[in-house]
Write an enzyme that holds these catalytic residues in place. Sequence first.
Site, PDB file in Angstrom:
ATOM      1  NE  ARG A   1      14.953  15.774  -1.417  1.00 23.52           N
ATOM      2  CZ  ARG A   1      15.510  16.150  -0.259  1.00 23.52           C
ATOM      3  NH1 ARG A   1      15.354  15.405   0.824  1.00 23.52           N
ATOM      4  NH2 ARG A   1      16.233  17.254  -0.206  1.00 23.52           N
ATOM      5  CG  ASP A   4       1.322  -3.113  10.357  1.00 20.64           C
ATOM      6  OD1 ASP A   4       2.212  -2.436   9.802  1.00 20.64           O
ATOM      7  OD2 ASP A   4       0.594  -3.898   9.729  1.00 20.64           O
ATOM      8  N   GLY A  25       5.308  -2.279   3.716  1.00 21.38           N
ATOM      9  CA  GLY A  25       4.795  -2.795   4.980  1.00 21.38           C
ATOM     10  C   GLY A  25       5.254  -4.216   5.260  1.00 21.38           C
ATOM     11  CG  ASP A  26       2.632  -6.860   7.353  1.00 23.42           C
ATOM     12  OD1 ASP A  26       2.218  -6.258   6.347  1.00 23.42           O
ATOM     13  OD2 ASP A  26       1.899  -7.539   8.090  1.00 23.42           O
ATOM     14  NE  ARG A  82     -15.147  16.721  17.925  1.00 23.53           N
ATOM     15  CZ  ARG A  82     -15.508  15.777  18.781  1.00 23.53           C
ATOM     16  NH1 ARG A  82     -16.669  15.841  19.394  1.00 23.53           N
ATOM     17  NH2 ARG A  82     -14.709  14.771  19.050  1.00 23.53           N
ATOM     18  CB  THR A 127       2.834   0.510   6.285  1.00 23.94           C
ATOM     19  OG1 THR A 127       1.468   0.258   6.635  1.00 23.94           O
ATOM     20  CG2 THR A 127       3.689   0.211   7.501  1.00 23.94           C
ATOM     21  CB  ILE A 128      -1.004   4.729   6.659  1.00 27.39           C
ATOM     22  CG1 ILE A 128      -2.043   3.662   6.282  1.00 27.39           C
ATOM     23  CG2 ILE A 128      -0.613   5.552   5.445  1.00 27.39           C
ATOM     24  CD1 ILE A 128      -3.393   4.273   5.891  1.00 27.39           C
ATOM     25  CG  ASP A 129      -1.819  -0.392   8.208  1.00 25.79           C
ATOM     26  OD1 ASP A 129      -2.695   0.479   8.110  1.00 25.79           O
ATOM     27  OD2 ASP A 129      -1.757  -1.379   7.470  1.00 25.79           O
ATOM     28  N   GLY A 172       0.829  -1.211   0.000  1.00 22.38           N
ATOM     29  CA  GLY A 172       0.000   0.000   0.000  1.00 22.38           C
ATOM     30  C   GLY A 172       0.859   1.255   0.000  1.00 22.38           C
ATOM     31  CD  GLU A 192     -17.589  11.829  22.410  1.00 22.48           C
ATOM     32  OE1 GLU A 192     -17.562  11.702  21.177  1.00 22.48           O
ATOM     33  OE2 GLU A 192     -17.388  12.908  22.993  1.00 22.48           O
ATOM     34  CG  LEU A 249     -10.260  10.424   3.208  1.00 18.83           C
ATOM     35  CD1 LEU A 249      -9.476  11.227   4.225  1.00 18.83           C
ATOM     36  CD2 LEU A 249     -11.606  11.080   2.984  1.00 18.83           C
ATOM     37  NE  ARG A 297      -7.330  -4.950   5.453  1.00 17.32           N
ATOM     38  CZ  ARG A 297      -6.517  -4.996   4.399  1.00 17.32           C
ATOM     39  NH1 ARG A 297      -5.993  -6.132   4.026  1.00 17.32           N
ATOM     40  NH2 ARG A 297      -6.233  -3.918   3.725  1.00 17.32           N
TER      41      ARG A 297
HETATM   42  P1  ATP Z   1       0.586  -2.557   3.563  1.00 13.14           P
HETATM   43  O1  ATP Z   1       0.990  -2.777   4.993  1.00 13.14           O
HETATM   44  O2  ATP Z   1       0.397  -1.128   3.233  1.00 13.14           O
HETATM   45  O3  ATP Z   1      -0.553  -3.449   3.135  1.00 13.14           O
HETATM   46  P2  ATP Z   1       2.477  -4.470   2.549  1.00 13.14           P
HETATM   47  O4  ATP Z   1       3.895  -4.322   2.209  1.00 13.14           O
HETATM   48  O5  ATP Z   1       2.165  -5.303   3.769  1.00 13.14           O
HETATM   49  O6  ATP Z   1       1.851  -3.029   2.659  1.00 13.14           O
HETATM   50  P3  ATP Z   1       1.428  -6.594   0.816  1.00 13.14           P
HETATM   51  O7  ATP Z   1       0.493  -6.506  -0.326  1.00 13.14           O
HETATM   52  O8  ATP Z   1       1.057  -7.471   1.965  1.00 13.14           O
HETATM   53  O9  ATP Z   1       1.676  -5.081   1.284  1.00 13.14           O
HETATM   54  O10 ATP Z   1       2.855  -7.086   0.280  1.00 13.14           O
HETATM   55  C1  ATP Z   1       3.492  -6.436  -0.805  1.00 13.14           C
HETATM   56  C2  ATP Z   1       4.121  -7.441  -1.731  1.00 13.14           C
HETATM   57  O11 ATP Z   1       5.155  -8.169  -1.034  1.00 13.14           O
HETATM   58  C3  ATP Z   1       3.202  -8.532  -2.267  1.00 13.14           C
HETATM   59  O12 ATP Z   1       2.424  -8.090  -3.346  1.00 13.14           O
HETATM   60  C4  ATP Z   1       4.214  -9.592  -2.700  1.00 13.14           C
HETATM   61  O13 ATP Z   1       4.787  -9.269  -3.939  1.00 13.14           O
HETATM   62  C5  ATP Z   1       5.284  -9.463  -1.611  1.00 13.14           C
HETATM   63  N1  ATP Z   1       5.094 -10.500  -0.583  1.00 13.14           N
HETATM   64  C6  ATP Z   1       4.245 -10.493   0.460  1.00 13.14           C
HETATM   65  N2  ATP Z   1       4.312 -11.637   1.167  1.00 13.14           N
HETATM   66  C7  ATP Z   1       5.236 -12.416   0.539  1.00 13.14           C
HETATM   67  C8  ATP Z   1       5.781 -13.723   0.765  1.00 13.14           C
HETATM   68  N3  ATP Z   1       5.389 -14.493   1.783  1.00 13.14           N
HETATM   69  N4  ATP Z   1       6.734 -14.171  -0.087  1.00 13.14           N
HETATM   70  C9  ATP Z   1       7.154 -13.412  -1.112  1.00 13.14           C
HETATM   71  N5  ATP Z   1       6.677 -12.185  -1.382  1.00 13.14           N
HETATM   72  C10 ATP Z   1       5.744 -11.685  -0.583  1.00 13.14           C
END
Ligand code: ATP
Length: 326
Positions: free
Chosen positions: A24, A133, A105-106, A158, A129-131, A14, A191, A257, A175
């Site tokens: 950059r 996490d 992200g993860d 509000r 990542t905005i999360d 994401g 609240e 957004l 999520r």
């Molecule tokens: P966000 O936290 O914003 O969702 P993200 O990095 O977690 O971002 P994902 O779609 O989960 O987004 O992962 C990005 C890409 O990383 C996947 O489209 C895939 O190409 C690769 N990827 C994720 N998991 C695996 C895995 N187990 N093995 C190999 N590649 C992976």
Amino acid sequence: MAKINCIGVLTSGGDAPGMNAAIRAVTRAAIFNGFQVKGIMRGYRGLVYNEIVPFQTQNVSNIIQQGGTILKTARCKEFATPEGRKQAYDNMRAAGIDALVVIGGDGTLTGARVFAEEFDVPVVGLPGTIDNDLYGTDTTIGYDTALNTIMDAVDKIRDTASSHERLFFIEVMGRSNGFLALNGALASGAEAAIIPEMVTTMEQLDELIDHGFRKSKNSSIVLVAESELTGGAMGVAQHVKEKNPHYDTRVTILGHLQRGGSPTAADRIYASRMGRASIDALMEGQRNVMIGIKNDQIVYVPFTKAIRDDKPINPALLDTIKILSI
Ligand code: ATP
């Protein structure tokens, strides 16, 4: 260890505000230290399908303030297969790339870990990542901007909530974690926050509504993290409406957004510091680590630790929201 001449940079998963500031910083710090840089388009897709372009300092001019990512981003199923990763490795080597900086992200860091182990490639990750996490860093690139976007949106909602004396359930991203809901609620004076880490029972929810909406206020705002565990804003609102049909209940889903907009100063600073640190890390011989910031210090977090899915929230924040919402 093989000498690094050329570093590839990509953004994946994401999009998050501040990714451009990170691109950059990686590019400029690399060139400053004598490396060549190549931009890989659309995340791992660009490695698999060979969309790789040389980067000079000018390629990253005038982007620190832009949301999104100039390298584009994508989810790439092929990279999750051994054949796809082999193709990615062959393309990477053919382009002369010796090491990678991946921003995402993860999922992105999970992919990086698998790739680095399979092909013995130095890979450093940046938490984009905005999360918020990812484990081992106080914050991720994009989180602060998303929080500010949520705060601005809730401020506006509000006005209508109080004018019409309504009960609003506002769904925010997250999520599997409640960082945006929790801190978004604190920042906007909501609240309550309903988050996946602490499942709110329907009894607790009723008590919460009684506490705010009925007792001392005639409008209320509750932030709900989008999650199966919370039921999302729709699910929560439906329950409340069934029990209290006389309430004027409304749902707003903030949706995409939350991802957009010009990054805040904080996100630009994190991205710039972490981007530069990724090049320092590669020069120090580090690999398979995510750059983090902990107590304002740059830290290296092994991928395996960063992608643990239990980054703790601070439960005291829920209490603070409750105390301050009387
Ligand atoms: P966000 O936290 O914003 O969702 P993200 O990095 O977690 O971002 P994902 O779609 O989960 O987004 O992962 C990005 C890409 O990383 C996947 O489209 C895939 O190409 C690769 N990827 C994720 N998991 C695996 C895995 N187990 N093995 C190999 N590649 C992976």
